[in-house]
Design an enzyme around this catalytic site. Structure first.
Site, PDB file in Angstrom:
ATOM      1  N   TRP A  21      42.231  65.527  39.809  1.00 28.78           N
ATOM      2  CA  TRP A  21      41.912  66.902  40.181  1.00 28.78           C
ATOM      3  C   TRP A  21      41.456  66.960  41.637  1.00 28.78           C
ATOM      4  CZ3 TRP A  21      37.841  70.322  37.134  1.00 28.78           C
ATOM      5  CH2 TRP A  21      37.901  71.645  37.606  1.00 28.78           C
ATOM      6  N   ASP A  52      46.417  60.599  35.564  1.00 28.82           N
ATOM      7  CA  ASP A  52      46.532  61.967  35.039  1.00 28.82           C
ATOM      8  C   ASP A  52      46.515  62.961  36.190  1.00 28.82           C
ATOM      9  OD1 ASP A  52      46.112  63.908  32.541  1.00 28.82           O
ATOM     10  OD2 ASP A  52      44.747  64.564  34.129  1.00 28.82           O
ATOM     11  N   TYR A  57      47.189  71.042  40.564  1.00 27.53           N
ATOM     12  CA  TYR A  57      46.215  70.345  41.400  1.00 27.53           C
ATOM     13  C   TYR A  57      46.705  70.356  42.849  1.00 27.53           C
ATOM     14  CZ  TYR A  57      44.080  68.430  37.119  1.00 27.53           C
ATOM     15  OH  TYR A  57      43.463  68.272  35.898  1.00 27.53           O
ATOM     16  N   HIS A 122      48.545  72.600  29.424  1.00 24.41           N
ATOM     17  CA  HIS A 122      47.317  72.603  30.218  1.00 24.41           C
ATOM     18  C   HIS A 122      46.362  73.704  29.752  1.00 24.41           C
ATOM     19  CE1 HIS A 122      45.627  71.903  34.554  1.00 24.41           C
ATOM     20  NE2 HIS A 122      44.717  71.738  33.612  1.00 24.41           N
ATOM     21  N   SER A 153      46.108  69.348  26.505  1.00 27.63           N
ATOM     22  CA  SER A 153      44.778  69.337  27.086  1.00 27.63           C
ATOM     23  C   SER A 153      44.085  70.580  26.557  1.00 27.63           C
ATOM     24  CB  SER A 153      44.869  69.359  28.615  1.00 27.63           C
ATOM     25  OG  SER A 153      43.578  69.311  29.198  1.00 27.63           O
TER      26      SER A 153
END
Length: 328
Positions: A21, A52, A57, A122, A153
């Protein structure tokens, strides 16, 4: 480095892996490909083989950096990305098979890879988990050789439980840490029964569990720890694991007192997560290469004792549980 099986994928992944991230810069900073390359290569050099990322991002720049790493290394590096958060507005009706297919193909193009090891929905709205056609499109993508496995997720334990009813869901990624302890009650058990891998994100509660923050710590205007404390932009639980900042600081001090003579709290907090056998890997982030080495220290720590585990639980039950346990 220690490795664990990632559920029904059969992949053997580093138990301390890497989330991206904030790779390439701290939250709120401009993305730096040079810094990202240093961090990612430091991770691979240390034996981390699972990275990941997500298409959102740094507007795809993180994916580009991860793809560059994979193409430049000789050893296997498994790539997990995520899709869905580009939808605007991010609502259940916006989730359509054609859009998700396009997101996956865009990720492949950005990373310049032929196949993605793992694609995760996501954090979609809860209603999406009740739509079989959303999960079926990933079967088609797998048949076409574009992805190897599907994961989700999630924000909520209930979403994870619903997701793993779909047989093609191989992994669940969720927030789990000393300040978020609901998952072992049922989700971990059901995931193990169905051979679903567990990927743990936000393991340090956005840095609270490093033990380095104070009431005087400031965060930049573009840092979610500043602008999302009440869920103004995305789910509140992603920031400090949903814990009020001042309450979190007080709970950290109690953890330090309850675990005297221990190494820095961050490593201990990661080792605590690894005490749960159902966890396949934990994906702390890093904004500089030195943090990779710091994170990896957790794997070398001895197992927490029964008394230490109980001490952590006692602080959680008294200070944190009423605030977060039944929300996520």
């Amino acid at each position: 480095m220690n490795y664990r099986k990632l559920g029904k994928t059969g992949l053997s992944v580093s138990e301390i892996s890497l989330g991206t991230w904030q790779v390439g810069g701290k939250w709120g900073d401009p993305f730096s490909h040079a810094n990202a390359d240093h961090i990612l290569n430091a991770a691979a050099d240390a034996g981390i083989n699972f990275i990941d990322t997500a298409d959102v991002y740094s507007d795809g720049e993180s994916e580009k950096a991860v793809g560059r790493l994979v193409r430049s290394r000789s050893e296997p590096i498994y790539v997990a990305t995520k899709c869905g958060r580009q939808l605007n507005p991010h609502v259940a009706d916006a989730y359509q098979p054609a859009k998700l297919r396009q997101f996956v193909e865009d990720s492949l193009r950005r990373m310049q890879l032929d196949v993605l090891d793992l694609v995760q929905l996501h954090c979609p709205p809860t209603e999406v988990y009740y739509r079989p056609e959303i999960f079926e499109v990933f079967d088609r993508l797998r048949e076409e050789g574009k992805i190897r496995h599907l994961g989700v997720s999630v924000e909520k334990v209930e979403e994870g439980l619903k997701a793993i009813e779909f047989p093609n869901v191989a992994t669940v990624q969720l927030i789990f840490n000393m300040f978020r302890q609901r998952a072992p009650e049922l989700l971990f058990k059901e995931a193990a029964r169905r051979d679903v891998g567990i990927i743990v994100r936000v393991p340090l509660a956005s840095g609270l569990l490093t033990g380095k923050f104070s009431a005087e710590t400031s965060f930049s205007a573009d840092d979610h720890r500043n602008f999302n404390r009440n869920g103004e932009t995305f789910d509140k639980g992603e920031t400090f694991a949903g814990v009020d900042y001042e309450t979190g600081l007080a709970a950290v001090e109690e953890l330090k007192a309850a675990l005297p003579g221990q190494p820095q709290l961050a490593a201990l907090a990661l080792r605590w997560i690894l005490m749960f056998d159902e966890v396949s890997c934990v994906i702390p982030g890093a904004s500089r290469p030195e943090q990779i080495i710091s994170n990896l220290q957790a794997a070398d720590l001895p197992a927490l004792t029964k008394e230490q585990m109980q001490a952590v639980r006692e602080v959680y039950d008294r200070k944190i549980k009423p605030l977060v346990h039944y929300t996520w």
